[in-house]
Design an enzyme around this catalytic site. Structure first.
Site, PDB file in Angstrom:
ATOM      1  N   ARG A 158     -13.070  21.747  15.525  1.00  0.00           N
ATOM      2  CA  ARG A 158     -13.193  20.804  16.646  1.00  0.00           C
ATOM      3  C   ARG A 158     -12.909  19.362  16.232  1.00  0.00           C
ATOM      4  O   ARG A 158     -13.520  18.431  16.766  1.00  0.00           O
ATOM      5  CB  ARG A 158     -14.587  20.889  17.297  1.00  0.00           C
ATOM      6  CG  ARG A 158     -14.852  22.172  18.046  1.00  0.00           C
ATOM      7  CD  ARG A 158     -14.205  22.149  19.420  1.00  0.00           C
ATOM      8  NE  ARG A 158     -14.376  23.426  20.093  1.00  0.00           N
ATOM      9  CZ  ARG A 158     -15.322  23.678  20.997  1.00  0.00           C
ATOM     10  NH1 ARG A 158     -16.146  22.733  21.360  1.00  0.00           N
ATOM     11  NH2 ARG A 158     -15.402  24.850  21.542  1.00  0.00           N
ATOM     12  N   ARG A 191     -14.730  15.162  21.471  1.00  0.00           N
ATOM     13  CA  ARG A 191     -15.391  14.058  22.175  1.00  0.00           C
ATOM     14  C   ARG A 191     -16.094  13.053  21.285  1.00  0.00           C
ATOM     15  O   ARG A 191     -16.445  11.970  21.749  1.00  0.00           O
ATOM     16  CB  ARG A 191     -16.387  14.639  23.193  1.00  0.00           C
ATOM     17  CG  ARG A 191     -15.702  15.252  24.399  1.00  0.00           C
ATOM     18  CD  ARG A 191     -16.639  16.170  25.148  1.00  0.00           C
ATOM     19  NE  ARG A 191     -16.923  17.340  24.334  1.00  0.00           N
ATOM     20  CZ  ARG A 191     -17.670  18.372  24.721  1.00  0.00           C
ATOM     21  NH1 ARG A 191     -18.242  18.353  25.905  1.00  0.00           N
ATOM     22  NH2 ARG A 191     -17.860  19.397  23.935  1.00  0.00           N
ATOM     23  N   ARG A 200      -8.223  12.219  27.052  1.00  0.00           N
ATOM     24  CA  ARG A 200      -8.740  13.207  27.988  1.00  0.00           C
ATOM     25  C   ARG A 200      -8.861  12.590  29.385  1.00  0.00           C
ATOM     26  O   ARG A 200      -8.533  13.242  30.387  1.00  0.00           O
ATOM     27  CB  ARG A 200     -10.095  13.702  27.499  1.00  0.00           C
ATOM     28  CG  ARG A 200     -10.684  14.848  28.305  1.00  0.00           C
ATOM     29  CD  ARG A 200     -12.044  15.167  27.696  1.00  0.00           C
ATOM     30  NE  ARG A 200     -12.739  16.256  28.333  1.00  0.00           N
ATOM     31  CZ  ARG A 200     -13.383  16.158  29.481  1.00  0.00           C
ATOM     32  NH1 ARG A 200     -13.389  15.021  30.145  1.00  0.00           N
ATOM     33  NH2 ARG A 200     -14.019  17.199  29.967  1.00  0.00           N
ATOM     34  N   ASP A 236      -7.504  26.149  23.786  1.00  0.00           N
ATOM     35  CA  ASP A 236      -8.828  26.764  23.843  1.00  0.00           C
ATOM     36  C   ASP A 236      -8.684  28.275  23.819  1.00  0.00           C
ATOM     37  O   ASP A 236      -7.678  28.807  24.315  1.00  0.00           O
ATOM     38  CB  ASP A 236      -9.585  26.335  25.100  1.00  0.00           C
ATOM     39  CG  ASP A 236     -11.075  26.605  24.958  1.00  0.00           C
ATOM     40  OD1 ASP A 236     -11.787  25.760  24.391  1.00  0.00           O
ATOM     41  OD2 ASP A 236     -11.520  27.692  25.379  1.00  0.00           O
ATOM     42  N   TYR A 294     -16.884  36.332  27.093  1.00  0.00           N
ATOM     43  CA  TYR A 294     -16.714  35.347  28.172  1.00  0.00           C
ATOM     44  C   TYR A 294     -16.139  35.984  29.424  1.00  0.00           C
ATOM     45  O   TYR A 294     -16.525  35.646  30.544  1.00  0.00           O
ATOM     46  CB  TYR A 294     -15.828  34.184  27.702  1.00  0.00           C
ATOM     47  CG  TYR A 294     -16.503  33.274  26.695  1.00  0.00           C
ATOM     48  CD1 TYR A 294     -17.333  32.237  27.113  1.00  0.00           C
ATOM     49  CD2 TYR A 294     -16.339  33.464  25.333  1.00  0.00           C
ATOM     50  CE1 TYR A 294     -17.969  31.412  26.200  1.00  0.00           C
ATOM     51  CE2 TYR A 294     -16.973  32.643  24.403  1.00  0.00           C
ATOM     52  CZ  TYR A 294     -17.787  31.619  24.841  1.00  0.00           C
ATOM     53  OH  TYR A 294     -18.428  30.813  23.934  1.00  0.00           O
TER      54      TYR A 294
HETATM   55  O1  CP3 Z   1      -9.989  20.643  17.365  1.00  0.00           O
HETATM   56  C1  CP3 Z   1     -10.004  21.890  17.448  1.00  0.00           C
HETATM   57  O2  CP3 Z   1     -10.807  22.606  16.803  1.00  0.00           O
HETATM   58  C2  CP3 Z   1      -8.929  22.589  18.275  1.00  0.00           C
HETATM   59  C3  CP3 Z   1      -9.223  22.908  19.622  1.00  0.00           C
HETATM   60  C4  CP3 Z   1     -10.301  23.924  19.998  1.00  0.00           C
HETATM   61  C5  CP3 Z   1     -11.105  23.768  21.162  1.00  0.00           C
HETATM   62  N1  CP3 Z   1     -11.819  24.907  21.339  1.00  0.00           N
HETATM   63  C6  CP3 Z   1     -11.096  22.584  22.020  1.00  0.00           C
HETATM   64  C7  CP3 Z   1     -12.218  22.362  22.951  1.00  0.00           C
HETATM   65  C8  CP3 Z   1     -10.628  25.165  19.443  1.00  0.00           C
HETATM   66  C9  CP3 Z   1     -10.124  25.804  18.159  1.00  0.00           C
HETATM   67  C10 CP3 Z   1     -11.575  25.778  20.314  1.00  0.00           C
HETATM   68  C11 CP3 Z   1     -12.125  27.139  20.101  1.00  0.00           C
HETATM   69  C12 CP3 Z   1     -13.163  27.647  21.017  1.00  0.00           C
HETATM   70  N2  CP3 Z   1     -13.308  27.424  22.358  1.00  0.00           N
HETATM   71  C13 CP3 Z   1     -14.167  28.579  20.622  1.00  0.00           C
HETATM   72  C14 CP3 Z   1     -14.310  29.184  19.250  1.00  0.00           C
HETATM   73  C15 CP3 Z   1     -14.936  28.270  18.271  1.00  0.00           C
HETATM   74  C16 CP3 Z   1     -16.415  27.997  18.526  1.00  0.00           C
HETATM   75  O3  CP3 Z   1     -16.697  26.846  18.895  1.00  0.00           O
HETATM   76  O4  CP3 Z   1     -17.221  28.895  18.340  1.00  0.00           O
HETATM   77  C17 CP3 Z   1     -14.945  28.852  21.759  1.00  0.00           C
HETATM   78  C18 CP3 Z   1     -16.136  29.779  21.814  1.00  0.00           C
HETATM   79  C19 CP3 Z   1     -14.379  28.125  22.858  1.00  0.00           C
HETATM   80  C20 CP3 Z   1     -14.807  28.151  24.279  1.00  0.00           C
HETATM   81  C21 CP3 Z   1     -15.229  26.823  24.755  1.00  0.00           C
HETATM   82  N3  CP3 Z   1     -14.372  25.758  24.957  1.00  0.00           N
HETATM   83  C22 CP3 Z   1     -16.522  26.409  25.116  1.00  0.00           C
HETATM   84  C23 CP3 Z   1     -17.768  27.269  25.018  1.00  0.00           C
HETATM   85  C24 CP3 Z   1     -16.438  25.077  25.519  1.00  0.00           C
HETATM   86  C25 CP3 Z   1     -17.527  24.222  26.100  1.00  0.00           C
HETATM   87  C26 CP3 Z   1     -18.473  23.734  25.066  1.00  0.00           C
HETATM   88  C27 CP3 Z   1     -18.094  22.348  24.649  1.00  0.00           C
HETATM   89  O5  CP3 Z   1     -18.049  22.096  23.428  1.00  0.00           O
HETATM   90  O6  CP3 Z   1     -17.871  21.537  25.549  1.00  0.00           O
HETATM   91  C28 CP3 Z   1     -15.083  24.672  25.367  1.00  0.00           C
HETATM   92  C29 CP3 Z   1     -14.518  23.332  25.664  1.00  0.00           C
HETATM   93  C30 CP3 Z   1     -13.722  22.669  24.582  1.00  0.00           C
HETATM   94  N4  CP3 Z   1     -12.792  23.285  23.794  1.00  0.00           N
HETATM   95  C31 CP3 Z   1     -13.777  21.289  24.236  1.00  0.00           C
HETATM   96  C32 CP3 Z   1     -12.825  21.096  23.221  1.00  0.00           C
HETATM   97  C33 CP3 Z   1     -12.445  19.795  22.561  1.00  0.00           C
HETATM   98  C34 CP3 Z   1     -14.620  20.241  24.926  1.00  0.00           C
HETATM   99  C35 CP3 Z   1     -13.918  19.937  26.204  1.00  0.00           C
HETATM  100  C36 CP3 Z   1     -14.032  18.522  26.684  1.00  0.00           C
HETATM  101  O7  CP3 Z   1     -13.251  17.660  26.249  1.00  0.00           O
HETATM  102  O8  CP3 Z   1     -14.882  18.311  27.548  1.00  0.00           O
END
Ligand code: CP3
Length: 344
Positions: free
Chosen positions: A25, A29, A38, A75, A152
């Site tokens: 990640r 944010r 964003r 994602d 999911y």
């Molecule tokens: O920088 C990176 O790592 C690359 C991008 C990336 C994102 N999600 C961006 C993201 C990667 C590799 C993921 C993987 C992901 N997404 C996983 C597996 C890794 C883990 O965290 O266990 C999972 C389970 C998801 C599903 C997901 N996406 C959830 C549960 C959420 C909401 C929780 C949160 O952190 O807000 C997301 C949203 C998400 N994916 C964000 C980002 C940067 C936040 C979105 C925002 O900007 O509001």
């Protein structure tokens, strides 16, 4: 050999004096520049599907910290969406999806090879990054592992215990397995397209692998990962794969050998000393600093970073957090971690 990117050298099994470093990640944010881009995109999914902006946020942490790898900004839930599920994000809560609970829901999903219609912009992001990244920075593509994506799709949201997915597995195993099969095929198709567009490494995120026990862990974490790795390596010989069966515990032992992965990413619930003795003995490991240190900082951050680097110093290692960095992290703490890894 010295021409080769550090991340690729570690993945090839080389023990390096200073491990390559990147962060789960890393585009997120906690960075003001991410929040600005964003806002420009409007919402998270628009950011994922706008190649120029997705490439921009992928590059932001590389410019700021000089990480050894960039991870494609996208994602894991884009695959369900490309298979026809509805997907949206509720601010402050997380993802929501239409659910799969019946044979009719399953029949409404698109075939695996239809995903390119939706995911074409992601491949364009990869192409931009392959052109624009510094030559020493490796580009990582990724997807969710079938079990985690299925949790999911079945629940329609994130769940603390993956209860709905376990219930479907126990009550209608043929339907559960048909869903895993469709996700597995789509994942092979998706990751192949990322590799063709320029990804040099791919990572499989099985964030909920820890809730699969015994025979279920073999059938639904190990077996799908093994199939995906074999298919990718048949189509793209030499492509390195990082597997992340999060919270697998004892399941980390032998996971790389059983799946064909080149590296196992470790969460921070296992100690680096234990993992060095039981997991790193058979190949490259990635991890595993507790992401809380990016919030709390101080001397403990530096001490723990050094302790992890030291524990893994006798074999191939990629420094990373044990899970994603959180939005409340301090960007200065990330720099302190990078400095502690590189100034040994
Ligand atoms: O920088 C990176 O790592 C690359 C991008 C990336 C994102 N999600 C961006 C993201 C990667 C590799 C993921 C993987 C992901 N997404 C996983 C597996 C890794 C883990 O965290 O266990 C999972 C389970 C998801 C599903 C997901 N996406 C959830 C549960 C959420 C909401 C929780 C949160 O952190 O807000 C997301 C949203 C998400 N994916 C964000 C980002 C940067 C936040 C979105 C925002 O900007 O509001």
């Amino acid at each position: 050999m010295s021409e080769k990117k550090l991340l690729l050298r570690a993945l090839a099994g080389e023990t390096l004096p200073v491990p390559p470093i990147w962060m789960m990640r890393q585009a997120g944010r906690y960075l003001p520049e991410y929040r600005a881009t964003r806002a420009q995109a409007g919402d998270f999914l628009s950011l994922c599907y706008t190649p120029d902006l997705a490439a921009e946020v992928t590059l932001q942490p590389i410019r700021r910290y000089g990480f050894d790898a960039a991870i494609l900004f996208a994602d894991i839930l884009l695959v369900p969406q490309a298979l026809g599920a509805d997907l949206w994000f509720v601010t402050g809560e997380g993802p929501r999806l239409s659910t799969i609970g019946t044979e009719a829901d399953m029949a409404a999903l698109k075939p695996a090879d239809a995903i390119h219609e939706t995911l074409a912009p992601v491949y364009e992001t990869v192409r931009i990054l392959a052109r624009e990244l510094p030559r020493e920075t490796a580009l990582i593509g990724f997807a969710g592992a079938p079990w985690t994506v299925a949790t999911y799709m079945i629940a329609g949201r994130g769940t603390p215990d993956q209860g709905p997915a376990h219930a479907l597995k126990d009550e209608n195993r043929p339907l559960f397995e048909a869903l895993l099969e469709r996700i597995t095929e789509a994942t092979i198709t998706y990751l192949s397209a990322q590799i063709e567009a320029g990804a040099e490494v791919v990572k499989l995120f099985d964030s909920w692998a820890g809730s699969l026990g015994g025979a279920d862990f073999e059938a639904y974490a190990v077996a799908p990962a093994a199939r995906i790795v074999a298919a990718l390596k048949a189509r793209h010989p030499g492509i390195p794969v990082i597997a992340f069966p999060r919270e697998a515990g004892e399941g980390y032992v032998g996971f790389a050998a059983r799946t064909g992965a080149d590296c196992v990413a470790l969460d921070n619930s296992v100690s680096a000393e234990w993992a060095a003795a039981h997991v790193q003995v058979s190949g490259c490991v990635q991890g595993n600093l507790d992401p809380r240190h990016m919030v709390t900082g101080g001397a403990a951050l530096v001490e723990e970073t050094r302790a992890i680097t030291r524990a893994f110093s006798r074999g191939p290692h990629i420094f990373n957090l044990g899970h994603g960095i959180t939005p409340d992290a301090d960007p200065d703490n990330v720099q302190r971690m990078v400095d502690a890894v590189r100034s040994r």
